[in-house]
Scaffold this active site. Sequence first.
Site, PDB file in Angstrom:
ATOM      1  N   ASP A 274       0.816  -1.204   0.000  1.00 44.82           N
ATOM      2  CA  ASP A 274       0.000   0.000   0.000  1.00 44.82           C
ATOM      3  C   ASP A 274       0.857   1.265   0.000  1.00 44.82           C
ATOM      4  O   ASP A 274       1.796   1.397   0.791  1.00 44.82           O
ATOM      5  CB  ASP A 274      -0.908  -0.016   1.236  1.00 44.82           C
ATOM      6  CG  ASP A 274      -1.772   1.213   1.348  1.00 44.82           C
ATOM      7  OD1 ASP A 274      -2.666   1.383   0.509  1.00 44.82           O
ATOM      8  OD2 ASP A 274      -1.541   2.025   2.277  1.00 44.82           O
ATOM      9  N   GLU A 307       1.375  -0.120  -4.964  1.00 47.42           N
ATOM     10  CA  GLU A 307       0.599   1.087  -5.175  1.00 47.42           C
ATOM     11  C   GLU A 307       1.581   2.230  -4.992  1.00 47.42           C
ATOM     12  O   GLU A 307       2.226   2.335  -3.944  1.00 47.42           O
ATOM     13  CB  GLU A 307      -0.540   1.233  -4.169  1.00 47.42           C
ATOM     14  CG  GLU A 307      -1.336   2.512  -4.407  1.00 47.42           C
ATOM     15  CD  GLU A 307      -2.240   2.911  -3.260  1.00 47.42           C
ATOM     16  OE1 GLU A 307      -3.195   3.661  -3.493  1.00 47.42           O
ATOM     17  OE2 GLU A 307      -1.976   2.499  -2.111  1.00 47.42           O
ATOM     18  N   ASP A 326      -3.305   3.692 -11.423  1.00 50.62           N
ATOM     19  CA  ASP A 326      -4.268   4.753 -11.125  1.00 50.62           C
ATOM     20  C   ASP A 326      -4.551   5.607 -12.347  1.00 50.62           C
ATOM     21  O   ASP A 326      -5.666   6.134 -12.502  1.00 50.62           O
ATOM     22  CB  ASP A 326      -3.747   5.639  -9.987  1.00 50.62           C
ATOM     23  CG  ASP A 326      -3.798   4.956  -8.638  1.00 50.62           C
ATOM     24  OD1 ASP A 326      -4.652   4.071  -8.462  1.00 50.62           O
ATOM     25  OD2 ASP A 326      -2.983   5.293  -7.763  1.00 50.62           O
ATOM     26  N   HIS A 397     -11.293  -0.506  -3.564  1.00 48.29           N
ATOM     27  CA  HIS A 397     -11.690   0.005  -2.244  1.00 48.29           C
ATOM     28  C   HIS A 397     -11.477   1.510  -2.130  1.00 48.29           C
ATOM     29  O   HIS A 397     -12.275   2.212  -1.523  1.00 48.29           O
ATOM     30  CB  HIS A 397     -10.903  -0.715  -1.149  1.00 48.29           C
ATOM     31  CG  HIS A 397      -9.456  -0.306  -1.087  1.00 48.29           C
ATOM     32  ND1 HIS A 397      -8.465  -0.921  -1.831  1.00 48.29           N
ATOM     33  CD2 HIS A 397      -8.831   0.690  -0.400  1.00 48.29           C
ATOM     34  CE1 HIS A 397      -7.316  -0.330  -1.597  1.00 48.29           C
ATOM     35  NE2 HIS A 397      -7.494   0.648  -0.736  1.00 48.29           N
TER      36      HIS A 397
END
Length: 639
Positions: A274, A307, A326, A397
């Site tokens: 993350d 990420e 993204d 999410h």
Amino acid sequence: MSDSPIDPHAHHHAHCLPFSAQLIGAAGAKPRTRFRFWAPSCKTVHVDIENGPAQGAVEMEPTGNGWFEATADCGAGTLYRFRLDGEHAVPDPASRFQPQDVHGPSEVIDPRAYRWEHTNWHGRPWEETVLYEVHVGALGGYAGVQKRLTALAALGVTAIELMPLHDFPGKHNWGYDGVLPYAPDSAYGRPEELKALIDAAHGLGLMVFLDVVYNHFGPDGNYLHAYARPFFREGTHTPWGPAIDFERPEVSDFFTDNAVYWINEYRIDGLRFDAVHAIDNHAWLRELSDHIRAKVQHGRHVHLVLENEHNSASLLETHFDAQWNDDAHNTLHVLLTGETEGYYHAYEDQPIRRLARVLSEGFTYQGEASPIHDGAPRGESSKHLPPTSFVMFLQNHDQIGNRAFGERLRKLTSDDALRAATGLLLLSPQIPLLFMDEEYGSTRPFLFFTDYTGELADAVREGRRREFARFSVFSDEQRRAQIPDPNDVNTFAASAPPELTEAPAHDDDPKDRLDWMHFYKSALAVRAKLITPRLKHAKALGATVLTAADGGDANALVARWKLGDGETLSIALNLSPASVSFADIPAGKLIFETPPRVREQIDAKVLPSNTFAAWLTGDVSDYAIGHDARIAGQQERHA
């Protein structure tokens, strides 16, 4: 490294931790546990054993550099805490399990107690990956997720990705407020239940990925400041407080051992790291990858995914398999919804050309100035990377849960446009990621939820509402007050998909859900049969934006890839409100189309609004052409 011998038939797996509570001694001997704890800010430490015959305080010996160690005559099931300088008692920061939540005692776990059934499982190659992100709590814990595995395998998913399991305070949390990264949260079940879920997934041919958070700790239950202040770099701040000091060996080991622990003790097939841009330490990330690769059993497929808002393509060249893209999501979101506030502002300028760059080069931002980063350059050149270096998604999410009302895309765009974009998601050579229940066309929200009390609950609720004040629709205080309270149990309940056996709610049409599911299943069957076997060494050949009737850019394009066997995959996508001229029809056989029977118009050199189509050169005559879910669903139901 794993205690287990490198034996494909081993039924028991454990990672020997150099700290925390570790069972020692031969099997069958009197149980003993070694406790090791890093507390450089303390003078004395005791282990408080809270149950069993060894109950009481055991003094820990200082062994240098802030380490304390003790051995006690106790075994699995022992509850313990570390007492600091004779005063406060805290849980183990590397606790394997917290049966009474983050403020309670830690439990000594025997990782060899679970007998693995599918011992010959070695994972799957990265090119075969179709990810499905789930929130374990929203699906009813480990047992609830396990109930869904058979349906997911039948859908065409090849990997489930579990949102973070790090122990958090309370009964529910959306996942990114964990404070004990070695302890799978007790609200979801015991460690052996998590292992049973993973074991069952492997038996169905499904990989299991885990989302891990190494960039921060949550606001409640992290005691590291009380006994290990050097864990953080005082004076260097992040949105979550002082930055973690990854340059310190003890801190580095804490996280690198955690990664190996999940892979070797729980047989996790991949990790999603993350927000590594918040770590901002490429050297440490490369060391982390090298450490994991060196400790993985020979022959296993283990995948590492980032990420990373920085779009650091260099990390994907040798050390990590892929990055969540993204840029792909944000560009498609602007095209589908017209939203341009917040981070979507960076994609409102020529979004179709940005999508063309995503499909041909990976990232949209490869060093260009970003308007949401104060005009600073963002990203590195990515056009040399294979398309499988990027994980594409329409929903996840973050993109749902970070909305004030947690709306899914189906609430924000038309069904026809969403089907067209989903066709691109499922059939482009980038790795697709789905968010739980999207395959049923779900309109249920996924909200931000926590289980805090008192002042922290108030701060989280009001802080979240303040965050949305910069959006025009929430400029009014009364409108902001309608944003759901994260700590209201109904906020969590509203985010949970229905049980598989549960009658659909009034807003869930059973036929509609079935039609959407067949659409996904049809596209994924085409991917598995015709595209996945050819993905290794695939290379983009470019993307062309189509022209609208007025001579400007239409929100439509054609993209092509040379696949590993030399054949060409082509796709056409039109998200414009009108048809566009389509003179340059790709070579090959049409293998998928939505809406149904759009081929006649394509043959007439017209690409209708909200259309997706895919072509493949070579011999594909042994496989039926993929088509819209309404046709596929009718055929299956009649059969």
